[in-house]
Design a protein around this motif. Structure first.
Motif, PDB file in Angstrom:
ATOM      1  N   HIS A 191       0.862  -1.179   0.000  1.00 51.31           N
ATOM      2  CA  HIS A 191       0.000   0.000   0.000  1.00 51.31           C
ATOM      3  C   HIS A 191       0.895   1.225   0.000  1.00 51.31           C
ATOM      4  CE1 HIS A 191       0.757  -0.882   4.220  1.00 51.31           C
ATOM      5  NE2 HIS A 191       0.152   0.208   4.658  1.00 51.31           N
ATOM      6  N   ASP A 218       5.884   4.318   5.691  1.00 54.96           N
ATOM      7  CA  ASP A 218       6.794   3.371   6.336  1.00 54.96           C
ATOM      8  C   ASP A 218       7.028   2.123   5.475  1.00 54.96           C
ATOM      9  OD1 ASP A 218       4.021   2.895   7.003  1.00 54.96           O
ATOM     10  OD2 ASP A 218       4.664   1.376   8.436  1.00 54.96           O
ATOM     11  N   HIS A 219       6.212   1.936   4.430  1.00 55.34           N
ATOM     12  CA  HIS A 219       6.375   0.787   3.528  1.00 55.34           C
ATOM     13  C   HIS A 219       7.056   1.159   2.208  1.00 55.34           C
ATOM     14  CE1 HIS A 219       3.714  -1.911   5.925  1.00 55.34           C
ATOM     15  NE2 HIS A 219       3.291  -0.740   6.357  1.00 55.34           N
ATOM     16  N   ASP A 279      -0.991  -4.283   5.493  1.00 56.94           N
ATOM     17  CA  ASP A 279      -1.485  -3.988   6.843  1.00 56.94           C
ATOM     18  C   ASP A 279      -2.928  -4.420   7.042  1.00 56.94           C
ATOM     19  OD1 ASP A 279       0.969  -3.024   7.429  1.00 56.94           O
ATOM     20  OD2 ASP A 279       0.398  -0.921   7.594  1.00 56.94           O
ATOM     21  N   HIS A 319       3.689  -5.938   9.075  1.00 55.67           N
ATOM     22  CA  HIS A 319       4.393  -5.817  10.357  1.00 55.67           C
ATOM     23  C   HIS A 319       4.305  -7.160  11.061  1.00 55.67           C
ATOM     24  CE1 HIS A 319       4.252  -1.392   9.940  1.00 55.67           C
ATOM     25  NE2 HIS A 319       3.068  -1.627   9.399  1.00 55.67           N
TER      26      HIS A 319
HETATM   27 ZN   LIG Z   1       2.178  -0.449   8.055  1.00 55.13          ZN
END
Ligand SMILES: [Zn+2]
Ligand SMILES: [Zn+2]
Ligand SMILES: [Zn+2]
Length: 624
Positions: free
Chosen positions: A323, A327-328, A417, A461
Motif C-alpha cells: 500500500h 513506512d512501507h 497492513d 508488520h
Molecule cells: Zn504499516
C-alpha cells in the motif's frame, strides 16, 4: 589562524571546526561557525568562497550564515534539515515548549531564517571542482545529520559533523534523545557509526575535537560503547543496525523491520521486493510521533549487502508496495535511483505515488515514485519462474493490495497492513478513516481472503503466520462485525457520509504556486449516495485571487466519480510570509446548502517542497 591538515585541506577553530577545502584561489567550507573564518582565508591564498556545506542545523555550525547570505556565498544544507534553515519562524512558532515530550535538541536552531541555495540529498553527491562529496546519512546527533565523504590529497576524508569527537567519544549526550525517555538517538548512533566505518575513510574531520587518523578503531569503539549502553539502559540487545534478513522459505526472505520487506529470490539471482521501508520501530517513530516544522520521514538504506552476501541476490529487479504508506514505500525512490529497480503497483495507488502532494491521506511519502506499470483488479503477472495475482484489499486504506503466489510449494499472500494477528489465534484488520475507508471495505477484503485462503500470510508488520480455514472465517467475521459497529454508531442515513470525508475534493490538495503563477486544478465529486446526485459549487478565494471557472455543477450516478478542471491564478503581489494559503469550496448538494465542505492548501514557496526530484514546480494529474 588556519591549521593545515594536507595540501588542500585546512581547519579553522571557531564555535565549531570549520574545514576549508581549496582549489586554487577558491574554497569550499564544511560548516561555517560564526563566519570568522572569512577573515583568515587570504592567509592561504583563497579569494573566493564557492560554497558552504552544512552537516547539520545547530547554531554552532551556522550562526554566521546570515553573513554568508550578505556576501552571496551559496549555502547547501542536509535535505532533512531544510526547514531549520529556511523556515525557522515556522519552527519557532510551532515548537512545543510546555508539556515537552519531543525532547530533541532542535532548540539549538537559528533565530532567523537564512537563504539556502540547494539541498544535500542522502546517497547523492555534491560535485565541486576536482572533488566529489558523497552524502552519507548519519542520524544521531540530529535526526537529519549527514557526513560528507571526499577524496582529498590522496586520502578518503569524512567530514563527520558531531557524530564523533575523539576515538570512542561523542561531544554531547543530550542530543541523543528525541522521544521522552527513549534510546532512539543512541540507536541511530550505532547505525551511523557502523555505516561510516563501512566507507573505509583514512581521516575523520569532526566538528569538535581534533582530526582522527585511525578511523576504524575510533568509530568501532564508540559504536561498541553505544551497544553496551543500549543494553544497560533500555534492555535493547539488537540495535536497529543489527536487524538482519532471514529465510522463511528457500526462496522467500524477510527483513523484519518496523515495516517488513518481503523478498522473493529467483534462481537467476533477481529479487522481487514487496515494500522496502522503515527499518525499525525506533527509526519510524522518531518521525511518527514527533514531526516538527515539516519533517520528512527519512529512509535508511539497510540490508542490501547481506541480501547479496548471504542470499545470493544479484539484482533488485522489481518492487511493489503493498500500500502507499510512508513506512512501507520510503525506500522505493532509493531503489529506483540507486539500484535501477522497476516499480509496479496496484492501479489505485499509482497517482498517489507519482503525485503525493495531490492528496490528503494518512502517511503519504512526499518523494515521488515513478511507476512503470499499474496492475488491474485480479491481474496475473509472471515474474521470473513465479506467477502472482493482485487484488484490491481496502480497509486499512483504500489504496491497498493483496498479492498471491506459489513459492516453494506454499500458497503465499503478501497482505500488507490488512491481516493482523492479535493475541493467540485472533485475526483482525484495522482502519484509519483518513486513509479512505468505505462502508463495505472490510467486507470486500474479508470475503476475498475467505475465498483464497492462502496458507502462509506475510504481513506488513510482524509475522509471518500460517492460517487455516477457521482462521480465515474468524478474520471474515471480524470484518463484518467491524462494519456492524460503524452502522450502529453513525448518525447519517448513508454510512459513507460518516466514514468517508473527501467525497468533495480539491485536487491537487497542495498545489505549488508561487506569486504570479497559475496552476491547473480539479474539483472531484464522488457520489456516495444511493441516487443520482448533483453538486453545485463556488470556489471561495483569497482577495485578489481568481479561478476559471470559479463555479460549476456536477451530476453523478451512485458510486460514480466526476472531475471538473479549473485554473487557479495567484496575484504577483501575493505575500509569501505565510507559506501556506488555504482556499475552500462552498457546496450545495441536491439543493441542500452544505457550506465550505473541502479545502486546498496552496504552497506559495514550492521550491522548499520535499522530494520534488528536480520537477519544480510539481505537476499533477490535472496537468496531463
Ligand atoms: Zn504499516
Ligand atoms: Zn551539533
Ligand atoms: Zn499502513
Amino acid at each position: 589562524m588556519l591549521e593545515k591538515i594536507s595540501d588542500h585541506l585546512y581547519l579553522f577553530r571557531d564555535t565549531c571546526n570549520v574545514y576549508v577545502v581549496t582549489d586554487g584561489s577558491r574554497a569550499l567550507l564544511v560548516d561555517f561557525g560564526s563566519g570568522r573564518v572569512l577573515d583568515h582565508l587570504g592567509d592561504v591564498g583563497v579569494s573566493q568562497v564557492d560554497w558552504i556545506l552544512h552537516t547539520h542545523h545547530h547554531r554552532d555550525q551556522c550562526q554566521g550564515d546570515s553573513l554568508a547570505n550578505e556576501r552571496n556565498i551559496p549555502i547547501a544544507v542536509p535535505a532533512h534539515e531544510l526547514p531549520y534553515f529556511e523556515e525557522v519562524e515556522v519552527f519557532w512558532g510551532s515548537r512545543q515548549i510546555y508539556d515537552i515530550y519531543d525532547v530533541r535538541q532542535t532548540f539549538f536552531t537559528l533565530a532567523q531564517s537564512v537563504r539556502t541555495a540547494r539541498v544535500l540529498e542522502d546517497y547523492e553527491a555534491f560535485e565541486w571542482g576536482p572533488y566529489s562529496f558523497s552524502i552519507q546519512p548519519s542520524p544521531g546527533h540530529t535526526l537529519g545529520h549527514i557526513a560528507l565523504v571526499a577524496e582529498i590529497d590522496g586520502a578518503r576524508v569524512a567530514f563527520s559533523g558531531d557524530l564523533i569527537s575523539a576515538p570512542g567519544k561523542t561531544q554531547t549526550l543530550y542530543d541523543l534523545q528525541y522521544a521522552y525517555g527513549a534510546g532512539d538517538g543512541c540507536d541511530y548512533m550505532v547505525y551511523s557509526l557502523a555505516k561510516l566505518r563501512g566507507r573505509d575513510c583514512g581521516l575523520l574531520c569532526p566538528s569538535h575535537g581534533d582530526p582522527i587518523g585511525d578511523t576504524a578503531q575510533a568509530l568501532r569503539s564508540l559504536e561498541d560503547k553505544f551497544r553496551d549502553y543500549l543494553k544497560h539502559r533500555w534492555g535493547i540487545g539488537t540495535p536497529t543496525h543489527d536487524i538482519a534478513p532471514r529465510a522463511i522459505l528457500p526462496h522467500l526472505v524477510q527483513i523484519p523491520g518496523c515495516s517488513n520487506t518481503w523478498i522473493v529470490v529467483s534462481d537467476s539471482g533477481k529479487a522481487l521486493f514487496v515494500d522496502y521501508g522503515s527499518q525499525s520501530r525506533t527509526f519510524m517513530y522518531s518521525f511518527d510521533v514527533f514531526f516538527e516544522a515539516g519533517n520528512r520521514l527519512r529512509m535508511q538504506e539497510h540490508n542490501i549487502d547481506l541480501l547479496r552476501d548471504q542470499f545470493g541476490v544479484k539484482e533488485i529487479d522489481l518492487a511493489l508496495p503493498s500500500h502507499y504508506h510512508d513506512d512501507h514505500v520510503n525506500g522505493l525512490p532509493y531503489l529506483q535511483k540507486h539500484h535501477s529497480t522497476r516499480i509496479w503497483c496496484y492501479q489505485n495507488m499509482t497517482d498517489i505515488l507519482r503525485h503525493p502532494h495531490g492528496y490528503k491521506l494518512g502517511c503519504t511519502y512526499p518523494e515521488p515514485v515513478q511507476i512503470e506499470r499499474s496492475l488491474a483488479q485480479g491481474e496475473t503477472f509472471q515474474w521470473e519462474e513465479y506467477e502472482f495475482q493482485v487484488f484490491h484489499t481496502p480497509g486499512h486504506a483504500d489504496y491497498h493490495m493483496a498479492m498471491f503466489g506459489q513459492i516453494d510449494g506454499k500458497r503465499v499472500a503478501f497482505s500488507g497492513d490488512e491481516v493482523n494477528l492479535r493475541g493467540d489465534d485472533h485475526y483482525a484488520s484495522n482502519n484509519i478513516w483518513r486513509n479512505h475507508v468505505h462502508a463495505n471495505s472490510h467486507e470486500i477484503t474479508g470475503t476475498l481472503y475467505l475465498e483464497h485462503q492462502p496458507e502462509l500470510t506475510c504481513p506488513g508488520h510482524g509475522g509471518p503466520f500460517e492460517m487455516n480455514s477457521a482462521h480465515w472465517q474468524s478474520f471474515h467475521d471480524w470484518c463484518m462485525k467491524e462494519q456492524d459497529h460503524w452502522r450502529s454508531l453513525a448518525g447519517p442515513a448513508s454510512l459513507e457520509q460518516a466514514v468517508f470525508p473527501d467525497y468533495v475534493f480539491l485536487y491537487p490538495y497542495q498545489p505549488p504556486a508561487a506569486p504570479g503563477d497559475e496552476v491547473r486544478m480539479q474539483v472531484w465529486y464522488e457520489n456516495i449516495f444511493e441516487e443520482e446526485s448533483t453538486l453545485e459549487y463556488r470556489l471561495v478565494l483569497p482577495r485578489g485571487w481568481s479561478a476559471d471557472p470559479d463555479s460549476g455543477t456536477i451530476s453523478a450516478a451512485p458510486g460514480e466519480k466526476k472531475i471538473r478542471d479549473f485554473v487557479l491564478r495567484i496575484p504577483a503581489d501575493q505575500s509569501t510570509a505565510c507559506r501556506r494559503q488555504v482556499f475552500t469550496i462552498d457546496a450545495t448538494i441536491d439543493g441542500r446548502y452544505m457550506g465550505q465542505l473541502a479545502e486546498a492548501v496552496v504552497d506559495l514557496r514550492p521550491e522548499l517542497d520535499w522530494g520534488t526530484g528536480g520537477e519544480n514546480p510539481r505537476c499533477s494529474a490535472a496537468d496531463e
